[in-house]
Write a protein that holds these residues in place. Structure first.
Motif, PDB file in Angstrom:
ATOM      1  N   TRP A 128     -43.223  16.803  53.648  1.00  0.00           N
ATOM      2  CA  TRP A 128     -42.939  16.315  55.003  1.00  0.00           C
ATOM      3  C   TRP A 128     -42.822  14.794  55.046  1.00  0.00           C
ATOM      4  O   TRP A 128     -43.708  14.067  54.606  1.00  0.00           O
ATOM      5  CB  TRP A 128     -44.040  16.770  55.963  1.00  0.00           C
ATOM      6  N   SER A 129     -41.743  14.339  55.657  1.00  0.00           N
ATOM      7  CA  SER A 129     -41.545  12.888  55.790  1.00  0.00           C
ATOM      8  C   SER A 129     -42.606  12.267  56.682  1.00  0.00           C
ATOM      9  O   SER A 129     -42.933  11.091  56.520  1.00  0.00           O
ATOM     10  CB  SER A 129     -40.139  12.577  56.318  1.00  0.00           C
ATOM     11  N   ALA A 130     -43.145  13.033  57.616  1.00  0.00           N
ATOM     12  CA  ALA A 130     -44.233  12.497  58.453  1.00  0.00           C
ATOM     13  C   ALA A 130     -45.444  12.133  57.597  1.00  0.00           C
ATOM     14  O   ALA A 130     -46.200  11.228  57.942  1.00  0.00           O
ATOM     15  CB  ALA A 130     -44.640  13.510  59.527  1.00  0.00           C
ATOM     16  N   TYR A 131     -45.603  12.809  56.477  1.00  0.00           N
ATOM     17  CA  TYR A 131     -46.704  12.501  55.558  1.00  0.00           C
ATOM     18  C   TYR A 131     -46.307  11.396  54.590  1.00  0.00           C
ATOM     19  O   TYR A 131     -47.009  10.398  54.470  1.00  0.00           O
ATOM     20  CB  TYR A 131     -47.129  13.753  54.778  1.00  0.00           C
ATOM     21  N   THR A 132     -45.163  11.567  53.915  1.00  0.00           N
ATOM     22  CA  THR A 132     -44.779  10.594  52.889  1.00  0.00           C
ATOM     23  C   THR A 132     -44.526   9.209  53.481  1.00  0.00           C
ATOM     24  O   THR A 132     -44.799   8.208  52.837  1.00  0.00           O
ATOM     25  CB  THR A 132     -43.533  11.052  52.106  1.00  0.00           C
ATOM     26  N   GLY A 133     -44.020   9.171  54.702  1.00  0.00           N
ATOM     27  CA  GLY A 133     -43.771   7.888  55.358  1.00  0.00           C
ATOM     28  C   GLY A 133     -45.004   7.323  56.048  1.00  0.00           C
ATOM     29  O   GLY A 133     -44.979   6.196  56.547  1.00  0.00           O
ATOM     30  N   GLY A 134     -46.074   8.112  56.096  1.00  0.00           N
ATOM     31  CA  GLY A 134     -47.324   7.650  56.704  1.00  0.00           C
ATOM     32  C   GLY A 134     -47.387   7.796  58.208  1.00  0.00           C
ATOM     33  O   GLY A 134     -48.405   7.467  58.822  1.00  0.00           O
ATOM     34  N   GLY A 135     -46.317   8.307  58.827  1.00  0.00           N
ATOM     35  CA  GLY A 135     -46.300   8.431  60.285  1.00  0.00           C
ATOM     36  C   GLY A 135     -47.382   9.330  60.842  1.00  0.00           C
ATOM     37  O   GLY A 135     -47.843   9.133  61.970  1.00  0.00           O
ATOM     38  N   TYR A 136     -47.810  10.309  60.051  1.00  0.00           N
ATOM     39  CA  TYR A 136     -48.845  11.232  60.520  1.00  0.00           C
ATOM     40  C   TYR A 136     -50.150  10.520  60.851  1.00  0.00           C
ATOM     41  O   TYR A 136     -50.900  10.950  61.731  1.00  0.00           O
ATOM     42  CB  TYR A 136     -49.115  12.323  59.466  1.00  0.00           C
ATOM     43  N   SER A 137     -50.433   9.413  60.151  1.00  0.00           N
ATOM     44  CA  SER A 137     -51.732   8.740  60.300  1.00  0.00           C
ATOM     45  C   SER A 137     -51.981   8.239  61.719  1.00  0.00           C
ATOM     46  O   SER A 137     -53.130   8.201  62.166  1.00  0.00           O
ATOM     47  CB  SER A 137     -51.867   7.595  59.290  1.00  0.00           C
ATOM     48  N   GLN A 138     -50.913   7.901  62.443  1.00  0.00           N
ATOM     49  CA  GLN A 138     -51.097   7.425  63.817  1.00  0.00           C
ATOM     50  C   GLN A 138     -51.578   8.530  64.751  1.00  0.00           C
ATOM     51  O   GLN A 138     -52.047   8.255  65.856  1.00  0.00           O
ATOM     52  CB  GLN A 138     -49.810   6.805  64.341  1.00  0.00           C
ATOM     53  N   PHE A 139     -51.488   9.791  64.313  1.00  0.00           N
ATOM     54  CA  PHE A 139     -51.892  10.925  65.147  1.00  0.00           C
ATOM     55  C   PHE A 139     -53.230  11.531  64.733  1.00  0.00           C
ATOM     56  O   PHE A 139     -53.701  12.481  65.357  1.00  0.00           O
ATOM     57  CB  PHE A 139     -50.811  12.012  65.117  1.00  0.00           C
TER      58      PHE A 139
END
Length: 132
Positions: A105-116
């Motif tokens: 998942w790009s939300a994981y690899t790009g780090g975007g998940y961390s904001q949630f």
């Protein structure tokens, strides 16, 4: 579906502890939005309501699972992945039984998940699935 319902789906799929929170945060990054009241909702896709990823590949369900040209792989089947419970279970299988784990998942690899993470941790606590 609500964040608490997403927590329950992730738990039923097999995610536990911090992985439960990560699973929710990744799904939030892939398909979650805030509604008009400010509540987080996960978009439940219906037949014909597919997204296309940046590479043009079909992406389906709350985890935006891509078929990747493998129609015989039930984990990547677009129609079954329209069901949020099936889609979440398939995400669990991808995380736990493939070498890429969360890197699907790009939300994981790009780090975007961390904001949630904090928001999803609260939802998991509210659902009674993890300790405060």
């Amino acid at each position: 579906i609500s964040a608490e319902d997403m927590a329950r789906l992730a738990y039923l799929a097999g995610f536990r502890g911090e992985d439960l929170v990560i699973a929710m945060a990744v799904a939030r990054g892939e398909s979650g939005r805030q509604d008009e009241t400010g509540e987080t909702r996960f978009h439940v896709f219906v037949i014909g309501d597919y997204n296309r990823s940046r590479n043009g590949e079909l992406a389906v369900g709350v985890y935006q699972i891509q078929p990747l040209g493998d129609p015989n792989n039930p984990v990547r089947d677009p129609k079954s992945n329209l069901n949020p419970a099936v889609n979440t279970k398939n995400a669990f299988i991808l995380v736990t039984q493939t070498p890429n784990g969360w890197r699907h998942w790009s939300a994981y690899t790009g780090g975007g998940y961390s904001q949630f993470m904090d928001e999803m941790r609260v939802a998991a606590v509210n659902a009674g699935l993890i300790a405060p």
